[in-house]
Every structure is written in C-alpha cells, then in structure tokens.
Design a protein around this motif. Structure first.
Motif, PDB file in Angstrom:
ATOM      1  N   CYS A  27     -56.697   3.653  15.326  1.00 11.61           N
ATOM      2  CA  CYS A  27     -55.373   4.276  15.294  1.00 11.61           C
ATOM      3  C   CYS A  27     -55.045   4.981  16.609  1.00 11.61           C
ATOM      4  O   CYS A  27     -53.919   4.890  17.120  1.00 11.61           O
ATOM      5  N   LEU A  28     -56.017   5.688  17.160  1.00  2.00           N
ATOM      6  CA  LEU A  28     -55.773   6.414  18.404  1.00  2.00           C
ATOM      7  C   LEU A  28     -55.515   5.451  19.562  1.00  2.00           C
ATOM      8  O   LEU A  28     -54.677   5.727  20.434  1.00  2.00           O
ATOM      9  N   ARG A  29     -56.201   4.304  19.573  1.00  3.45           N
ATOM     10  CA  ARG A  29     -55.927   3.307  20.610  1.00  3.45           C
ATOM     11  C   ARG A  29     -54.520   2.738  20.444  1.00  3.45           C
ATOM     12  O   ARG A  29     -53.812   2.513  21.444  1.00  3.45           O
ATOM     13  N   GLN A  30     -54.119   2.509  19.205  1.00  4.50           N
ATOM     14  CA  GLN A  30     -52.760   2.032  18.957  1.00  4.50           C
ATOM     15  C   GLN A  30     -51.741   3.061  19.436  1.00  4.50           C
ATOM     16  O   GLN A  30     -50.719   2.701  20.033  1.00  4.50           O
ATOM     17  N   LEU A  31     -52.015   4.324  19.177  1.00  4.04           N
ATOM     18  CA  LEU A  31     -51.111   5.381  19.631  1.00  4.04           C
ATOM     19  C   LEU A  31     -51.053   5.430  21.149  1.00  4.04           C
ATOM     20  O   LEU A  31     -49.965   5.575  21.728  1.00  4.04           O
ATOM     21  N   ASP A  32     -52.187   5.321  21.809  1.00  5.18           N
ATOM     22  CA  ASP A  32     -52.207   5.357  23.268  1.00  5.18           C
ATOM     23  C   ASP A  32     -51.314   4.265  23.851  1.00  5.18           C
ATOM     24  O   ASP A  32     -50.641   4.478  24.867  1.00  5.18           O
ATOM     25  N   ALA A  33     -51.314   3.105  23.219  1.00  2.35           N
ATOM     26  CA  ALA A  33     -50.512   1.988  23.719  1.00  2.35           C
ATOM     27  C   ALA A  33     -49.026   2.162  23.426  1.00  2.35           C
ATOM     28  O   ALA A  33     -48.190   1.478  24.022  1.00  2.35           O
ATOM     29  N   ALA A  34     -48.714   3.084  22.510  1.00  2.62           N
ATOM     30  CA  ALA A  34     -47.319   3.266  22.097  1.00  2.62           C
ATOM     31  C   ALA A  34     -46.887   4.715  22.173  1.00  2.62           C
ATOM     32  O   ALA A  34     -45.935   5.119  21.505  1.00  2.62           O
ATOM     33  N   SER A  35     -47.569   5.509  22.990  1.00  5.82           N
ATOM     34  CA  SER A  35     -47.317   6.952  22.998  1.00  5.82           C
ATOM     35  C   SER A  35     -45.886   7.296  23.390  1.00  5.82           C
ATOM     36  O   SER A  35     -45.351   8.327  22.976  1.00  5.82           O
ATOM     37  N   GLY A  36     -45.232   6.430  24.156  1.00  8.30           N
ATOM     38  CA  GLY A  36     -43.852   6.694  24.557  1.00  8.30           C
ATOM     39  C   GLY A  36     -42.873   6.656  23.410  1.00  8.30           C
ATOM     40  O   GLY A  36     -41.722   7.092  23.571  1.00  8.30           O
ATOM     41  N   LEU A  37     -43.306   6.145  22.261  1.00  8.32           N
ATOM     42  CA  LEU A  37     -42.421   6.082  21.095  1.00  8.32           C
ATOM     43  C   LEU A  37     -42.345   7.409  20.354  1.00  8.32           C
ATOM     44  O   LEU A  37     -41.454   7.597  19.521  1.00  8.32           O
TER      45      LEU A  37
ATOM     46  N   GLU B 180     -38.668   9.790  12.323  1.00 10.81           N
ATOM     47  CA  GLU B 180     -39.039   8.749  13.279  1.00 10.81           C
ATOM     48  C   GLU B 180     -40.528   8.783  13.611  1.00 10.81           C
ATOM     49  O   GLU B 180     -41.190   7.740  13.638  1.00 10.81           O
ATOM     50  N   ASP B 181     -41.063   9.961  13.875  1.00  9.00           N
ATOM     51  CA  ASP B 181     -42.483  10.033  14.206  1.00  9.00           C
ATOM     52  C   ASP B 181     -43.359   9.651  13.014  1.00  9.00           C
ATOM     53  O   ASP B 181     -44.453   9.102  13.194  1.00  9.00           O
ATOM     54  N   SER B 182     -42.902   9.908  11.812  1.00 12.65           N
ATOM     55  CA  SER B 182     -43.644   9.458  10.632  1.00 12.65           C
ATOM     56  C   SER B 182     -43.675   7.932  10.582  1.00 12.65           C
ATOM     57  O   SER B 182     -44.687   7.325  10.196  1.00 12.65           O
ATOM     58  N   ARG B 183     -42.583   7.308  10.975  1.00  9.27           N
ATOM     59  CA  ARG B 183     -42.554   5.839  10.999  1.00  9.27           C
ATOM     60  C   ARG B 183     -43.581   5.301  11.985  1.00  9.27           C
ATOM     61  O   ARG B 183     -44.229   4.276  11.719  1.00  9.27           O
ATOM     62  N   LEU B 184     -43.746   5.983  13.091  1.00  7.79           N
ATOM     63  CA  LEU B 184     -44.755   5.564  14.059  1.00  7.79           C
ATOM     64  C   LEU B 184     -46.158   5.723  13.466  1.00  7.79           C
ATOM     65  O   LEU B 184     -47.004   4.828  13.628  1.00  7.79           O
TER      66      LEU B 184
ATOM     67  N   ASP C  99     -46.703   2.862  11.122  1.00  5.86           N
ATOM     68  CA  ASP C  99     -46.917   1.605  11.840  1.00  5.86           C
ATOM     69  C   ASP C  99     -48.320   1.545  12.428  1.00  5.86           C
ATOM     70  O   ASP C  99     -48.986   0.501  12.390  1.00  5.86           O
ATOM     71  N   VAL C 100     -48.770   2.652  12.992  1.00 11.80           N
ATOM     72  CA  VAL C 100     -50.134   2.694  13.532  1.00 11.80           C
ATOM     73  C   VAL C 100     -51.144   2.437  12.417  1.00 11.80           C
ATOM     74  O   VAL C 100     -52.074   1.640  12.568  1.00 11.80           O
ATOM     75  N   ASP C 101     -50.968   3.103  11.289  1.00  7.74           N
ATOM     76  CA  ASP C 101     -51.901   2.962  10.170  1.00  7.74           C
ATOM     77  C   ASP C 101     -51.923   1.527   9.649  1.00  7.74           C
ATOM     78  O   ASP C 101     -52.976   1.005   9.266  1.00  7.74           O
TER      79      ASP C 101
END
Length: 205
Positions: free
Chosen positions: A45-55, A121-125, A128-130
């Motif tokens: 999950c943290l790697r997914q977040l790192d790749a999409a942190s701008g969202l 919006e951040d909950s949606r992210l 999506d990560v999960d």
C-alpha cells in the motif's frame, strides 16, 4: 514498514516519534493468524501511495490511514475497521491533533470496509490503494486469494466459496472499481479479469 518512514510520518503531524505505537503496529501485522493482512500488504500500500502521492490533498493523513487500516484484524469479527480507526484516532487525540484531521483519518480507515463509495477524495485514494491488489498479475492474485482463504480456513468450504464469490461480485458490479483515474487506468481491466476468473472458480464454473 520501517521506523525511519514512521518517524517521518510522525514529524509530518508534528508528533513525537511514538515508537511504542510503531512497535504495536509491527506486532499486530506479524500475528500468526494473518496471511494476507500482514506488513507485506502495508508495504504494498505504501508503495502504491508513493507512486500516486500527488493525488492526495493531505498525504500524511492518507498515509497514516494506510498504516492503521488493518491494525486490528480478527477474521471472526465484523468491526475490525472501527477498532483500527480507534487506534489511529487515539494516537492523534493523545497529542492534540485537530478534530478535523482526526475525523478525516477515521473516515479514510472506515472507507476500507468497502461497503459504500467513499465520500471524501482522500478516502477514495485510500480505497483505491487498498484495492490495487485486485489488479495485480494472475500469479500474485492467485496468491492473494489463497492467503485470504487461509485466514478463513475455519469456514467450511461451500460457505466460504459462496460468501467470497458474493464479495467479489459486489466489486465487479460497480460501474468502476477504482475512483481515481491513475488507478482506474492501471488496474481496472486486470482487476475485472481477475475477479471474473476467481468468481468462476468459486462458483464451480
């Protein structure tokens, strides 16, 4: 899940290092009854977040929610997300974090129940990560399903297959599985492929 990353996250909230909480999380995600909901899942999950942190509008809140979202995982219980959210909020409340931030973190974690579309919006992210695991390659997806089955090995086979198929069908029935465009672009098609194959296997098709 490493201490340095945790400490950077605490600094982003202007909190002390909170090493006791870090150790609590490490121990929780290392529990023997876990096979999928482990530290490996959190690292994914943290790697997914790192790749999409701008969202993320509030990246630290999203990251904290991901660290905590499966902190409590009892396959016999239906309130794991609530208890996990309570742990995260207790940490934030203890150090005087604003109630607005606390409630957003709670909402992000509760959204991982996957019972209804997230409204923030951040909950949606976070969701999506999960759910990014649904769109991985076929071999990794098969391992995911096997690990989930192992966590519920106490459930009789026919009952597990029926309930698991219903859960997967609920994702497949959504207009889109993923809310954010980058996750939808990357994972929607393979996720639907994986779900269709898994449901067919569970239903005996």
């Amino acid at each position: 899940m490493n201490r340095e990353r945790w400490q950077r996250l605490m600094a982003a909230f202007a909190l002390p290092e909170s090493n006791e909480t870090f150790e609590l999380l490490l121990n929780a995600y290392s529990q023997k009854h876990r096979h999928y909901h482990t530290g490996v899942h959190i690292e994914h999950c943290l790697r997914q977040l790192d790749a999409a942190s701008g969202l993320a509008s509030e990246p630290a809140e999203v990251e904290l929610a991901l660290w905590f979202h499966d902190a409590v995982y009892d396959p016999y219980s239906s309130d794991n997300e609530k208890k996990s959210a309570d742990l995260a909020c207790e940490l934030l409340n203890r150090h005087g974090v604003s109630s607005e931030r606390v409630e957003r973190v709670r909402a992000h974690i509760m959204a991982t129940r996957h019972e209804a579309p997230a409204t923030i919006e951040d909950s949606r992210l976070v969701v999506d990560v999960d759910l990014s695991i649904l769109g991985v390659d076929e071999e990794d997806y098969a391992r995911f399903e096997a690990d989930v089955r192992e966590e519920y090995r106490w459930v009789p086979g026919p009952l597990f297959r029926r309930k698991r198929a219903e859960i997967l069908e609920s994702f497949l029935a959504r207009p889109t599985i993923y809310s954010t465009i980058p996750f939808r672009t990357k994972y929607e098609t393979p996720a639907r492929r994986n779900l269709i194959a898994a449901i067919a296997a569970l239903r005996g098709g």
